[in-house]
Design a protein around this motif. Structure first.
Motif, PDB file in Angstrom:
ATOM      1  N   GLU A 252       1.829  -3.826  11.034  1.00  0.00           N
ATOM      2  CA  GLU A 252       0.940  -3.681   9.694  1.00  0.00           C
ATOM      3  C   GLU A 252       0.782  -5.188   9.456  1.00  0.00           C
ATOM      4  OE1 GLU A 252       0.053  -2.107   7.150  1.00  0.00           O
ATOM      5  OE2 GLU A 252      -0.164  -3.883   5.963  1.00  0.00           O
ATOM      6  N   ILE A 253      -0.241  -5.598   8.834  1.00  0.00           N
ATOM      7  CA  ILE A 253      -0.533  -6.999   8.571  1.00  0.00           C
ATOM      8  C   ILE A 253       0.031  -7.803   7.182  1.00  0.00           C
ATOM      9  CG2 ILE A 253      -2.799  -6.638   7.046  1.00  0.00           C
ATOM     10  CD1 ILE A 253      -4.233  -8.781   9.029  1.00  0.00           C
TER      11      ILE A 253
ATOM     12  N   THR B 276       5.753   4.667   6.431  1.00  0.00           N
ATOM     13  CA  THR B 276       5.994   6.236   6.103  1.00  0.00           C
ATOM     14  C   THR B 276       5.687   6.845   7.301  1.00  0.00           C
ATOM     15  OG1 THR B 276       3.821   6.038   5.070  1.00  0.00           O
ATOM     16  CG2 THR B 276       5.790   6.001   3.671  1.00  0.00           C
ATOM     17  N   ILE B 277       4.538   6.783   7.854  1.00  0.00           N
ATOM     18  CA  ILE B 277       4.177   7.852   8.970  1.00  0.00           C
ATOM     19  C   ILE B 277       5.298   7.554  10.123  1.00  0.00           C
ATOM     20  CG2 ILE B 277       2.458   8.504  10.550  1.00  0.00           C
ATOM     21  CD1 ILE B 277       0.428   7.653   8.744  1.00  0.00           C
TER      22      ILE B 277
ATOM     23  N   PHE C 157       0.923  -1.310   0.161  1.00  0.00           N
ATOM     24  CA  PHE C 157       0.095   0.077  -0.118  1.00  0.00           C
ATOM     25  C   PHE C 157       0.783   1.220   0.014  1.00  0.00           C
ATOM     26  CE2 PHE C 157      -1.814   3.535   1.864  1.00  0.00           C
ATOM     27  CZ  PHE C 157      -3.127   3.520   1.332  1.00  0.00           C
TER      28      PHE C 157
ATOM     29  N   MET D 221       1.618  -8.284  11.995  1.00  0.00           N
ATOM     30  CA  MET D 221       0.606  -8.823  12.678  1.00  0.00           C
ATOM     31  C   MET D 221      -0.830  -8.090  12.458  1.00  0.00           C
ATOM     32  SD  MET D 221       1.441  -9.363  16.728  1.00  0.00           S
ATOM     33  CE  MET D 221       0.451 -10.453  17.658  1.00  0.00           C
ATOM     34  N   ASP D 222      -1.745  -8.668  12.806  1.00  0.00           N
ATOM     35  CA  ASP D 222      -3.244  -7.745  12.637  1.00  0.00           C
ATOM     36  C   ASP D 222      -3.098  -6.860  13.937  1.00  0.00           C
ATOM     37  OD1 ASP D 222      -5.911  -7.096  13.595  1.00  0.00           O
ATOM     38  OD2 ASP D 222      -6.473  -8.869  12.486  1.00  0.00           O
ATOM     39  N   ALA D 223      -3.405  -5.497  13.700  1.00  0.00           N
ATOM     40  CA  ALA D 223      -3.380  -4.520  14.579  1.00  0.00           C
ATOM     41  C   ALA D 223      -3.944  -4.815  15.903  1.00  0.00           C
ATOM     42  CB  ALA D 223      -3.771  -3.194  13.789  1.00  0.00           C
TER      43      ALA D 223
ATOM     44  N   ASP E 259      -4.188   4.525  10.967  1.00  0.00           N
ATOM     45  CA  ASP E 259      -4.777   4.774   9.552  1.00  0.00           C
ATOM     46  C   ASP E 259      -5.142   3.515   8.888  1.00  0.00           C
ATOM     47  OD1 ASP E 259      -4.681   5.798   7.010  1.00  0.00           O
ATOM     48  OD2 ASP E 259      -2.538   5.959   6.754  1.00  0.00           O
ATOM     49  N   PRO E 260      -6.451   3.077   9.337  1.00  0.00           N
ATOM     50  CA  PRO E 260      -6.951   1.882   8.830  1.00  0.00           C
ATOM     51  C   PRO E 260      -7.439   1.812   7.677  1.00  0.00           C
ATOM     52  CG  PRO E 260      -8.539   2.826  10.499  1.00  0.00           C
ATOM     53  CD  PRO E 260      -7.226   3.637  10.477  1.00  0.00           C
ATOM     54  N   PRO E 261      -7.654   0.589   7.022  1.00  0.00           N
ATOM     55  CA  PRO E 261      -8.408   0.593   5.758  1.00  0.00           C
ATOM     56  C   PRO E 261      -9.936   1.034   5.875  1.00  0.00           C
ATOM     57  CG  PRO E 261      -8.005  -1.663   6.575  1.00  0.00           C
ATOM     58  CD  PRO E 261      -7.496  -0.777   7.573  1.00  0.00           C
TER      59      PRO E 261
ATOM     60  N   TYR F 188      -1.478   0.172  11.337  1.00  0.00           N
ATOM     61  CA  TYR F 188      -1.923   0.124   9.985  1.00  0.00           C
ATOM     62  C   TYR F 188      -0.719   0.870   9.197  1.00  0.00           C
ATOM     63  CZ  TYR F 188      -6.155  -1.204  12.323  1.00  0.00           C
ATOM     64  OH  TYR F 188      -7.133  -1.729  12.969  1.00  0.00           O
ATOM     65  N   ALA F 189       0.446   0.479   9.391  1.00  0.00           N
ATOM     66  CA  ALA F 189       1.541   1.195   9.069  1.00  0.00           C
ATOM     67  C   ALA F 189       2.053   1.201   7.599  1.00  0.00           C
ATOM     68  CB  ALA F 189       2.739   0.841   9.984  1.00  0.00           C
ATOM     69  N   GLY F 190       1.703   0.111   6.685  1.00  0.00           N
ATOM     70  CA  GLY F 190       1.961   0.246   5.389  1.00  0.00           C
ATOM     71  C   GLY F 190       3.328   0.171   5.222  1.00  0.00           C
TER      72      GLY F 190
ATOM     73  N   GLN G  14       0.255   5.503  -0.572  1.00  0.00           N
ATOM     74  CA  GLN G  14      -0.894   6.641  -0.773  1.00  0.00           C
ATOM     75  C   GLN G  14      -0.871   7.073  -2.269  1.00  0.00           C
ATOM     76  OE1 GLN G  14      -3.146   7.770   1.176  1.00  0.00           O
ATOM     77  NE2 GLN G  14      -2.183   7.224   3.404  1.00  0.00           N
TER      78      GLN G  14
ATOM     79  N   TYR H 275       0.530  14.420   6.021  1.00  0.00           N
ATOM     80  CA  TYR H 275       1.417  13.882   7.215  1.00  0.00           C
ATOM     81  C   TYR H 275       1.812  15.029   7.740  1.00  0.00           C
ATOM     82  CZ  TYR H 275       1.907   9.012   4.973  1.00  0.00           C
ATOM     83  OH  TYR H 275       1.669   7.987   4.703  1.00  0.00           O
TER      84      TYR H 275
HETATM   85  C1  LIG Z   1      -4.953   3.100   4.485  1.00  0.00           C
HETATM   86  S1  LIG Z   1      -3.472   2.098   4.620  1.00  0.00           S
HETATM   87  C2  LIG Z   1      -2.267   3.132   5.438  1.00  0.00           C
HETATM   88  C3  LIG Z   1      -0.891   2.811   5.304  1.00  0.00           C
HETATM   89  C4  LIG Z   1       0.244   4.040   5.946  1.00  0.00           C
HETATM   90  N1  LIG Z   1      -0.185   4.354   7.052  1.00  0.00           N
HETATM   91  C5  LIG Z   1       0.369   5.118   4.851  1.00  0.00           C
HETATM   92  O1  LIG Z   1       0.010   6.123   5.132  1.00  0.00           O
HETATM   93  O2  LIG Z   1       0.641   4.746   3.782  1.00  0.00           O
HETATM   94  C6  LIG Z   1      -3.928   0.915   5.565  1.00  0.00           C
HETATM   95  C7  LIG Z   1      -3.110  -0.282   5.913  1.00  0.00           C
HETATM   96  O3  LIG Z   1      -3.510  -1.030   6.707  1.00  0.00           O
HETATM   97  C8  LIG Z   1      -3.022  -2.459   6.655  1.00  0.00           C
HETATM   98  N2  LIG Z   1      -3.949  -3.395   7.317  1.00  0.00           N
HETATM   99  C9  LIG Z   1      -5.206  -3.628   6.839  1.00  0.00           C
HETATM  100  N3  LIG Z   1      -5.995  -4.520   8.085  1.00  0.00           N
HETATM  101  C10 LIG Z   1      -5.131  -4.663   8.711  1.00  0.00           C
HETATM  102  C11 LIG Z   1      -5.136  -5.027  10.183  1.00  0.00           C
HETATM  103  N4  LIG Z   1      -6.066  -5.964  10.578  1.00  0.00           N
HETATM  104  N5  LIG Z   1      -4.206  -5.117  10.981  1.00  0.00           N
HETATM  105  C12 LIG Z   1      -2.846  -4.253  10.692  1.00  0.00           C
HETATM  106  N6  LIG Z   1      -2.816  -3.759   9.397  1.00  0.00           N
HETATM  107  C13 LIG Z   1      -3.696  -3.829   8.636  1.00  0.00           C
HETATM  108  C14 LIG Z   1      -3.153  -2.495   5.054  1.00  0.00           C
HETATM  109  O4  LIG Z   1      -2.274  -3.526   4.452  1.00  0.00           O
HETATM  110  C15 LIG Z   1      -2.716  -1.123   4.659  1.00  0.00           C
HETATM  111  O5  LIG Z   1      -1.243  -1.192   4.363  1.00  0.00           O
END
Ligand SMILES: C[S@@+](CC[C@H](N)C(=O)[O-])C[C@H]1O[C@@H](n2cnc3c(N)ncnc32)[C@H](O)[C@@H]1O
Length: 439
Positions: free
Chosen positions: A320-321, A304-305, A268, A346-348, A368-370, A299-301, A270, A280
């Motif tokens: 980040e998953i 970047t943040i 992922f 891991m799952d957040a 920063d979830p989906p 939800y770090a991707g 932006q 940011y």
């Molecule tokens: C909106 S993106 C934000 C990424 C990053 N913060 C950025 O600004 O580029 C959401 C991220 O959450 C991750 N994600 C989705 N479900 C998740 C979960 N259950 N636990 C951890 N990360 C998850 C996705 O893979 C994605 O990288």
């Protein structure tokens, strides 16, 4: 045939029409416009727009009425931002959340901003078409020059179509499950000028691949890497599990907030590079980080943040998953010499539960979830850990406001700052600071 006047536009930019005891939504219309419509068993279609609103702007894209990509191109950019703000105000009222919704921060580049494009390939009446799906269908709208996508990426897709014809490579047929090219994804960095092309096919068998790749590199010598990805599943998810690098490194690098980031096919990132820095900087502005802070970037991707915050705090923990994203994040930290950051794949929600068990003390949490927003268990864990501050970054206003309402039991909800990362569409990003209520 009937003539009607448009009375209401919904928050997704569609006109809402009540006719014959049914409710319909129609694209490309504004309040006050009169239209001739045809109501059949298939639905309601616009035959002719009879009057134009003074607020209408000319639509650049000839596929605007059919393509599902944009919804607001017929509105001035100022009106687009007002509609997006209104959408959030209405949600706050729906969830009875008391807070201010600030004026959105608009983009300086409302066109050709998308740094990642993915086009679906099909055959239509003997011709190769490549584009996006028509709204709510699997019909592909052929697009030669998408106004929100990167211009160079558009050119690469057009060359790709020509070369498929030259080398007799067929597009994929979803129903018969025949043909070769399912999708092509292009990622391009404006900063480093690096370009990654990912070709997605249903199987390893790809006759003509070498000739096609050779000709593509001749036509676009600025392409820095090409990856072949195999997706054999009956799904609308673009990428499959198996990838093979054909040329180059298999990823691109981009520069964001002065740091260098690796972006692979699946990670992922932006899509609007200009506005990401605006977003940011907004996080930094509201968080006001402290040199002694321990911060969680959830939800770090690709980190970047967290990496941006690492200069301002003591330690960053990132969760980040997606494993590919975490691998990239670890490399990104090395490349940038960032030592005070840790990454967990891991799952957040599970990670939060683990931190609760550890009785971890966090000063701030960035989420920063989906689009689905935060898991209820994540919210509950936050209420146990009680970090002093939280910053919620969201790409879905509905789930944001839902989660803020939950969190408002323990947190003071700050102003919602919309940041427009997706002009011409109804989508909007938001940033909010939450401050722990003291008993
Ligand atoms: C909106 S993106 C934000 C990424 C990053 N913060 C950025 O600004 O580029 C959401 C991220 O959450 C991750 N994600 C989705 N479900 C998740 C979960 N259950 N636990 C951890 N990360 C998850 C996705 O893979 C994605 O990288």
């Amino acid at each position: 045939m009937k003539t009607i006047e448009i009375k209401q536009i919904n928050t997704q930019g569609y006109a809402v029409v009540e006719l014959d005891n049914q409710v319909f939504t129609l694209p490309n219309l504004l309040v006050g416009e009169k239209v001739q419509v045809d109501h059949t068993t298939q639905g309601l279609t616009v035959v002719k727009r009879l009057t134009d609103s003074p607020n209408r702007v000319s639509v650049r894209c000839p596929k605007f009425d059919t393509c599902g990509g944009c919804q607001l191109m017929h509105m001035s950019y100022t009106d687009q931002l007002k509609l997006k703000q209104q959408q959030i105000v209405e949600l706050c009222s729906k969830y009875q959340l008391e807070t201010n919704v600030l004026d959105p921060i608009g983009s300086k580049e409302p066109f050709n901003y998308r740094n990642k494009i993915q086009m679906t390939f099909r055959e239509h009446k003997g011709k190769i078409v490549a584009g996006l799906y028509e709204e709510n269908t699997h019909k592909v709208v052929n697009i030669n020059d998408c106004d929100i996508q990167d211009k160079v990426a558009n050119q690469i897709i057009n060359t790709f179509k020509v070369l498929m014809k030259k080398h007799k490579i067929t597009p994929y047929d979803e129903d018969k499950r025949t043909g070769i090219i399912r999708h092509v994804m292009v990622k391009r960095s404006i900063e480093t000028k690096q370009i990654l092309v990912v070709i997605i096919t249903p199987s390893q068998i790809f006759p003509g691949r070498n000739n096609l790749v050779k000709d593509l590199m001749i036509a676009h010598p600025d392409i820095t890497s090409i990856v072949h990805n195999i997706n054999d599943r009956k799904t609308s998810i673009v990428l499959g599990e198996v990838s093979k690098v054909i040329t180059g490194k298999g990823y691109i690098e981009d520069i964001l907030m002065g740091k260098r980031f690796i972006i692979g096919p699946k990670t992922f990132y932006q899509v609007n590079a200009h506005q990401t820095e605006v977003l940011y900087n907004q996080v930094l502005k509201v968080l006001k980080p402290n040199k002694n802070d321990v911060v969680l970037d959830a939800y770090a991707g690709i980190g970047t943040i967290g990496m941006m915050l690492s200069d301002h705090v003591k330690t960053v923990m990132s969760v980040e998953i997606n494993k590919e994203s975490v691998r990239n994040a670890v490399k990104n930290a090395e490349i940038n010499g960032v030592k005070n950051i840790e990454f967990v794949a891991m799952d957040a929600k599970d990670y939060m539960l683990h931190l609760v068990e550890q009785k971890m003390k966090l000063d701030a949490v960035i989420v920063d979830p989906p689009r689905s927003g935060l898991d209820l268990e994540f919210v509950k864990a936050i209420q146990v850990l009680r970090p002093k501050k939280m910053v919620y970054i969201s790409c879905d206003p509905e789930t944001l406001v839902r989660d803020l309402k939950q969190l408002s039991r323990s947190y003071q909800i700050g102003d919602i700052q919309p940041v427009d990362m997706f002009s011409q569409t109804y989508h909007i990003e938001n940033v909010v600071l939450l401050t722990l209520k003291t008993a």
